[in-house]
Scaffold this motif. Structure first.
Motif, short mmCIF file in Angstrom:
data_model
loop_
_atom_site.label_atom_id
_atom_site.label_comp_id
_atom_site.label_asym_id
_atom_site.label_seq_id
_atom_site.Cartn_x
_atom_site.Cartn_y
_atom_site.Cartn_z
N GLY A 1 0.80 -1.21 0.00
CA GLY A 1 0.00 0.00 0.00
C GLY A 1 0.84 1.27 0.00
O GLY A 1 0.62 2.18 -0.81
N PHE A 2 1.84 1.32 0.88
CA PHE A 2 2.64 2.54 0.99
C PHE A 2 3.70 2.64 -0.11
O PHE A 2 4.08 3.75 -0.50
N SER A 3 4.16 1.52 -0.63
CA SER A 3 5.07 1.58 -1.78
C SER A 3 4.35 2.16 -2.99
O SER A 3 4.91 2.99 -3.73
N LEU A 4 3.10 1.76 -3.19
CA LEU A 4 2.33 2.31 -4.30
C LEU A 4 2.03 3.78 -4.05
O LEU A 4 2.11 4.60 -4.98
N PHE B 1 2.84 10.43 -10.68
CA PHE B 1 1.44 10.75 -10.97
C PHE B 1 1.31 11.73 -12.13
O PHE B 1 0.50 11.55 -13.03
N ARG B 2 2.14 12.78 -12.12
CA ARG B 2 2.05 13.80 -13.18
C ARG B 2 2.93 13.49 -14.38
O ARG B 2 2.96 14.26 -15.34
N VAL B 3 3.64 12.36 -14.32
CA VAL B 3 4.54 11.99 -15.42
C VAL B 3 3.85 11.01 -16.36
O VAL B 3 3.74 11.25 -17.57
N THR B 4 3.39 9.89 -15.82
CA THR B 4 2.77 8.85 -16.64
C THR B 4 1.36 8.49 -16.18
O THR B 4 0.67 7.71 -16.84
N GLY B 5 0.93 9.05 -15.07
CA GLY B 5 -0.32 8.63 -14.45
C GLY B 5 -0.09 7.68 -13.30
O GLY B 5 -0.98 7.45 -12.49
N GLY B 6 1.11 7.09 -13.23
CA GLY B 6 1.45 6.20 -12.13
C GLY B 6 0.56 4.97 -12.07
O GLY B 6 0.04 4.62 -11.01
N LEU B 7 0.40 4.27 -13.20
CA LEU B 7 -0.49 3.11 -13.23
C LEU B 7 0.19 1.87 -12.66
O LEU B 7 -0.37 1.19 -11.78
N ALA C 1 -11.01 2.85 -7.67
CA ALA C 1 -10.30 3.91 -6.95
C ALA C 1 -9.53 4.79 -7.93
O ALA C 1 -9.54 6.03 -7.82
N VAL C 2 -8.86 4.17 -8.89
CA VAL C 2 -8.12 4.95 -9.90
C VAL C 2 -9.06 5.80 -10.73
O VAL C 2 -8.79 7.00 -10.97
N LEU C 3 -10.16 5.22 -11.17
CA LEU C 3 -11.09 5.94 -12.04
C LEU C 3 -11.77 7.10 -11.30
O LEU C 3 -11.90 8.20 -11.83
N PRO D 1 -3.08 9.58 -5.21
CA PRO D 1 -2.16 8.51 -4.80
C PRO D 1 -2.37 8.04 -3.36
O PRO D 1 -2.16 6.86 -3.06
N VAL D 2 -2.81 8.94 -2.48
CA VAL D 2 -3.06 8.54 -1.10
C VAL D 2 -4.23 7.57 -1.03
O VAL D 2 -4.15 6.50 -0.43
N GLY D 3 -5.33 7.94 -1.69
CA GLY D 3 -6.51 7.07 -1.68
C GLY D 3 -6.25 5.75 -2.36
O GLY D 3 -6.73 4.69 -1.90
N ILE D 4 -5.49 5.76 -3.45
CA ILE D 4 -5.21 4.53 -4.18
C ILE D 4 -4.28 3.63 -3.37
O ILE D 4 -4.48 2.41 -3.29
N GLY D 5 -3.28 4.23 -2.73
CA GLY D 5 -2.40 3.44 -1.88
C GLY D 5 -3.14 2.80 -0.71
O GLY D 5 -2.91 1.63 -0.38
N LEU D 6 -4.05 3.55 -0.10
CA LEU D 6 -4.84 3.00 1.00
C LEU D 6 -5.78 1.91 0.50
O LEU D 6 -6.07 0.95 1.23
N THR D 7 -6.25 2.04 -0.73
CA THR D 7 -7.10 0.98 -1.31
C THR D 7 -6.32 -0.31 -1.45
O THR D 7 -6.81 -1.40 -1.11
#
Length: 313
Positions: free
Chosen positions: A67-70, A78-84, A159-161, A175-181
């Motif tokens: 979770g925290f690595s993501l 996030f602002r470079v590629t979207g961080g998928l 979460a991503v969408l 990124p915080v919400g996605i990492g927690l997901t």
């Protein structure tokens, strides 16, 4: 000049240069994310050999690692590629028309090779066998494994969408919400399936260790189903114009806050009394006349009577 939408492009290769650059950086981001995550798994597995922790502590540690690595890696990119960093998230974005087919293919290649690179790095840098393979726990059958993976992947893709693809006040903190997901999904699934929820995450260690488990296909089929379901559900929400169902959730205007609770309750009660009295008047019975309560206008009273700088709070 703003980028032309994919469906208006004369060719799907119009932005091939940008797609290749983004894919290369997505490879770097995926490698960063999974190296941190695999490294955490390797560390906790090494400690468990000498009895330093319990099963519950190990599962919690692994959940935190992913979770925290993501969270960290996605925020960096996030602002470079979207961080998928995930072919299944890429699939959901393709199905919803957010990315085009060329970028999807390049991203998938970058993410899968990033998984292999991360697994190779951890195998080279740490002692002992690689501990990051995903497999089904004893007692978990293949159908259960597929649907657990489908469910947690669908949650991640939603979460991503909803947090990143949809633009709103909280988007910079996606990124915080996605990492927690990812953390929450691992708490549920890491014991049963290893919580793949990312084909690149499962494929990388399997490729490096020679595919030791015959259940590798589960980590392709399950997440694929989950990402497809998330894309369809997101499309339904957009069709229903979900933002109109509970409007004002992204505002930072204090005037949109609820009134003082007691006044708000009295106003609602009076409004109901007004409706009842109107019904009574139609029957020939006089009903009470409703006015203002503590200086607050009744519902339906013209808002022009309130000054332009007045707050409804």
């Amino acid at each position: 000049m703003p980028r032309k939408p994919q469906f208006l492009s004369s060719s799907i290769f119009d932005n091939i240069g940008a797609d290749i650059q983004a894919a290369l950086l997505e490879f770097v981001g995926t490698t960063c994310f999974l190296t941190l995550a695999y490294g955490g798994v390797q560390a906790v597995a090494s400690e468990s050999v000498i009895g330093a922790n319990s099963t519950a502590v190990r599962l919690l540690y692994i959940s935190f690692c992913f979770g925290f690595s993501l969270l960290v890696s996605a925020w960096l990119f996030f602002r470079v590629t979207g961080g998928l960093f995930n072919p299944d998230v890429s699939l959901a974005l393709l199905l919803t028309g957010i990315i085009g087919p060329v970028r999807f293919v390049l991203y998938c290649i970058a993410q899968l090779t990033g998984g292999i690179a991360a697994a190779g790095l951890i195998l080279a840098l740490t002692p002992g066998p690689l501990q990051s393979n995903t497999f089904l726990q004893n007692g978990v059958n293949k159908a259960q494994g597929v649907f657990i993976e489908a469910f947690i992947t669908a949650v991640l893709c939603m979460a991503v969408l909803m947090l990143a693809a949809e633009k709103h006040g909280a988007t910079p903190f996606a990124p915080v919400g996605i990492g927690l997901t990812v953390f929450a999904c691992h708490l549920f699934a890491v014991y049963y399936t290893g919580a793949g929820m990312n084909t690149a995450r499962s494929f990388g260690p399997a490729a490096v260790t020679g595919f030791p488990y015959k259940s590798q296909w589960i980590y392709w089929v399950g997440p694929g189903i989950g990402s497809t379901f998330a894309a369809v559900f997101y499309g339904v929400l957009k069709h229903l114009r979900y933002w109109k169902l509970n409007p004002g959730q992204d505002t930072i205007d204090a005037r949109e806050s609820p009134r003082e609770p007691l006044i708000n309750t009295v106003v609602r009660t009076r409004s109901l009394s007004t409706v009842s009295s109107r019904g009574a008047n139609r029957s020939g019975n006089a009903g009470p006349k409703v006015g203002r309560v503590d200086g607050v206008a009744e519902k339906g009273e013209s808002s022009t009577k309130r000054g332009s700088n007045d707050s409804p709070v």
